[in-house]
Design a protein around this motif. Structure first.
Motif, PDB file in Angstrom:
ATOM      1  N   UNK A 167     -22.247  -0.928  37.173  1.00  0.00           N
ATOM      2  CA  UNK A 167     -23.491  -0.192  37.437  1.00  0.00           C
ATOM      3  C   UNK A 167     -24.128  -0.608  38.757  1.00  0.00           C
ATOM      4  N   UNK A 168     -23.349  -1.254  39.624  1.00  0.00           N
ATOM      5  CA  UNK A 168     -23.866  -1.624  40.937  1.00  0.00           C
ATOM      6  C   UNK A 168     -24.162  -0.384  41.764  1.00  0.00           C
ATOM      7  N   UNK A 169     -25.094  -0.536  42.688  1.00  0.00           N
ATOM      8  CA  UNK A 169     -25.451   0.573  43.566  1.00  0.00           C
ATOM      9  C   UNK A 169     -24.660   0.464  44.863  1.00  0.00           C
ATOM     10  N   UNK A 170     -24.494   1.613  45.510  1.00  0.00           N
ATOM     11  CA  UNK A 170     -23.702   1.713  46.736  1.00  0.00           C
ATOM     12  C   UNK A 170     -24.501   2.518  47.754  1.00  0.00           C
ATOM     13  N   UNK A 171     -24.446   2.085  49.000  1.00  0.00           N
ATOM     14  CA  UNK A 171     -24.966   2.873  50.115  1.00  0.00           C
ATOM     15  C   UNK A 171     -23.753   3.295  50.918  1.00  0.00           C
ATOM     16  N   UNK A 172     -23.507   4.593  50.980  1.00  0.00           N
ATOM     17  CA  UNK A 172     -22.349   5.109  51.714  1.00  0.00           C
ATOM     18  C   UNK A 172     -22.764   5.444  53.140  1.00  0.00           C
ATOM     19  N   UNK A 173     -22.400   4.562  54.065  1.00  0.00           N
ATOM     20  CA  UNK A 173     -22.711   4.793  55.471  1.00  0.00           C
ATOM     21  C   UNK A 173     -21.484   5.269  56.241  1.00  0.00           C
ATOM     22  N   UNK A 174     -20.433   5.667  55.503  1.00  0.00           N
ATOM     23  CA  UNK A 174     -19.244   6.169  56.185  1.00  0.00           C
ATOM     24  C   UNK A 174     -19.520   7.568  56.737  1.00  0.00           C
ATOM     25  N   UNK A 175     -18.847   7.907  57.807  1.00  0.00           N
ATOM     26  CA  UNK A 175     -19.056   9.224  58.423  1.00  0.00           C
ATOM     27  C   UNK A 175     -18.664  10.362  57.480  1.00  0.00           C
ATOM     28  N   UNK A 176     -17.595  10.162  56.721  1.00  0.00           N
ATOM     29  CA  UNK A 176     -17.107  11.246  55.871  1.00  0.00           C
ATOM     30  C   UNK A 176     -17.608  11.161  54.429  1.00  0.00           C
ATOM     31  N   UNK A 177     -18.574  10.296  54.179  1.00  0.00           N
ATOM     32  CA  UNK A 177     -19.197  10.174  52.851  1.00  0.00           C
ATOM     33  C   UNK A 177     -18.160   9.887  51.763  1.00  0.00           C
ATOM     34  N   UNK A 178     -17.262   8.948  52.030  1.00  0.00           N
ATOM     35  CA  UNK A 178     -16.153   8.709  51.113  1.00  0.00           C
ATOM     36  C   UNK A 178     -16.246   7.411  50.331  1.00  0.00           C
ATOM     37  N   UNK A 179     -17.270   6.629  50.546  1.00  0.00           N
ATOM     38  CA  UNK A 179     -17.365   5.341  49.853  1.00  0.00           C
ATOM     39  C   UNK A 179     -17.643   5.571  48.378  1.00  0.00           C
ATOM     40  N   UNK A 180     -16.841   4.925  47.534  1.00  0.00           N
ATOM     41  CA  UNK A 180     -16.953   5.137  46.092  1.00  0.00           C
ATOM     42  C   UNK A 180     -17.286   3.882  45.312  1.00  0.00           C
ATOM     43  N   UNK A 181     -17.010   2.716  45.908  1.00  0.00           N
ATOM     44  CA  UNK A 181     -17.120   1.471  45.155  1.00  0.00           C
ATOM     45  C   UNK A 181     -18.085   0.496  45.830  1.00  0.00           C
ATOM     46  N   UNK A 182     -18.601  -0.426  45.026  1.00  0.00           N
ATOM     47  CA  UNK A 182     -19.544  -1.428  45.513  1.00  0.00           C
ATOM     48  C   UNK A 182     -18.815  -2.570  46.221  1.00  0.00           C
ATOM     49  N   UNK A 183     -19.586  -3.553  46.604  1.00  0.00           N
ATOM     50  CA  UNK A 183     -19.061  -4.703  47.344  1.00  0.00           C
ATOM     51  C   UNK A 183     -18.498  -5.782  46.422  1.00  0.00           C
ATOM     52  N   UNK A 184     -18.522  -5.576  45.122  1.00  0.00           N
ATOM     53  CA  UNK A 184     -18.114  -6.622  44.170  1.00  0.00           C
ATOM     54  C   UNK A 184     -16.622  -6.608  43.873  1.00  0.00           C
ATOM     55  N   UNK A 185     -15.821  -5.991  44.710  1.00  0.00           N
ATOM     56  CA  UNK A 185     -14.379  -5.985  44.500  1.00  0.00           C
ATOM     57  C   UNK A 185     -13.873  -4.841  43.642  1.00  0.00           C
ATOM     58  N   UNK A 186     -14.729  -3.910  43.315  1.00  0.00           N
ATOM     59  CA  UNK A 186     -14.316  -2.792  42.453  1.00  0.00           C
ATOM     60  C   UNK A 186     -13.271  -1.906  43.133  1.00  0.00           C
ATOM     61  N   UNK A 187     -13.361  -1.735  44.434  1.00  0.00           N
ATOM     62  CA  UNK A 187     -12.362  -0.938  45.156  1.00  0.00           C
ATOM     63  C   UNK A 187     -10.982  -1.564  45.034  1.00  0.00           C
ATOM     64  N   UNK A 188     -10.901  -2.872  45.161  1.00  0.00           N
ATOM     65  CA  UNK A 188      -9.617  -3.558  45.002  1.00  0.00           C
ATOM     66  C   UNK A 188      -9.102  -3.422  43.579  1.00  0.00           C
TER      67      UNK A 188
END
Length: 181
Positions: free
Chosen positions: A144-165
């Protein structure tokens, strides 16, 4: 850079602060952790290193988390409430080798006040730019972590806690399992 440097820094710090209270427990357990947060996100000005200051910063988190779950009208109400409560008066400031940027409260204001107002000012920039969609909740299951998507293409899906990995490893294992069957 999509937004002004101070806006992006404030958005990232705000998300990080909100995520210090979540499924992983209390990530601001003591003054030393607040000191590390203060340094990591380059806050300047007054920092008292007290339990009262720590409690005040922790008390901001639920109010700031609401922003990620609210509709635009409620977000505007939260932002306006924070700015009014802390008597924000935006001014251009230059310090610590940083270019001119907005401060809306004095540098000697309490840390929790400065965090609240900087967060409100950054969210106000998103509202004005019609970019509230950049505020998201991590897509990893049970996060339930929050994410700020600052990517140009608005593609960020995961938080900084390693969820993307973790998501990549899960997808890799599923592909390997599908290939064996």
């Amino acid at each position: 850079m999509l937004f002004a440097h101070d806006t992006e820094c404030s958005l990232i710090a705000t998300a990080a602060l909100v995520n210090t209270a979540g499924r992983d427990g209390e990530l601001l357990p003591d003054i030393a952790a607040l000191d590390a947060f203060f340094a990591r996100y380059s806050y300047s000005g007054r920092h008292e290193h007290t339990d009262a200051e720590l409690r005040a910063v922790r008390q901001l988190r639920p109010q700031l988390r609401r922003i990620w779950h609210a509709e635009p009208a409620e977000i505007v109400a939260v932002v306006n409430g924070l700015l009014l409560e802390h008597r924000a008066l935006p001014q251009l400031i230059e310090h610590d080798d940083e270019p001119y940027h907005l401060h809306a409260v004095p540098r000697d204001a309490p840390l929790a006040t400065r965090i609240a107002v900087e967060a409100a000012m950054a969210i106000a920039d998103l509202v004005r730019a019609g970019e509230l969609g950049r505020l998201r909740i991590c897509e990893y299951p049970d996060c339930d972590n929050v994410v700020v998507d600052l990517s140009r293409n608005r593609s960020r899906r995961f938080c900084e806690a390693g969820c993307g990995n973790r998501a990549a490893v899960t997808a890799y294992r599923a592909r390997r399992a599908a290939g064996r069957s």
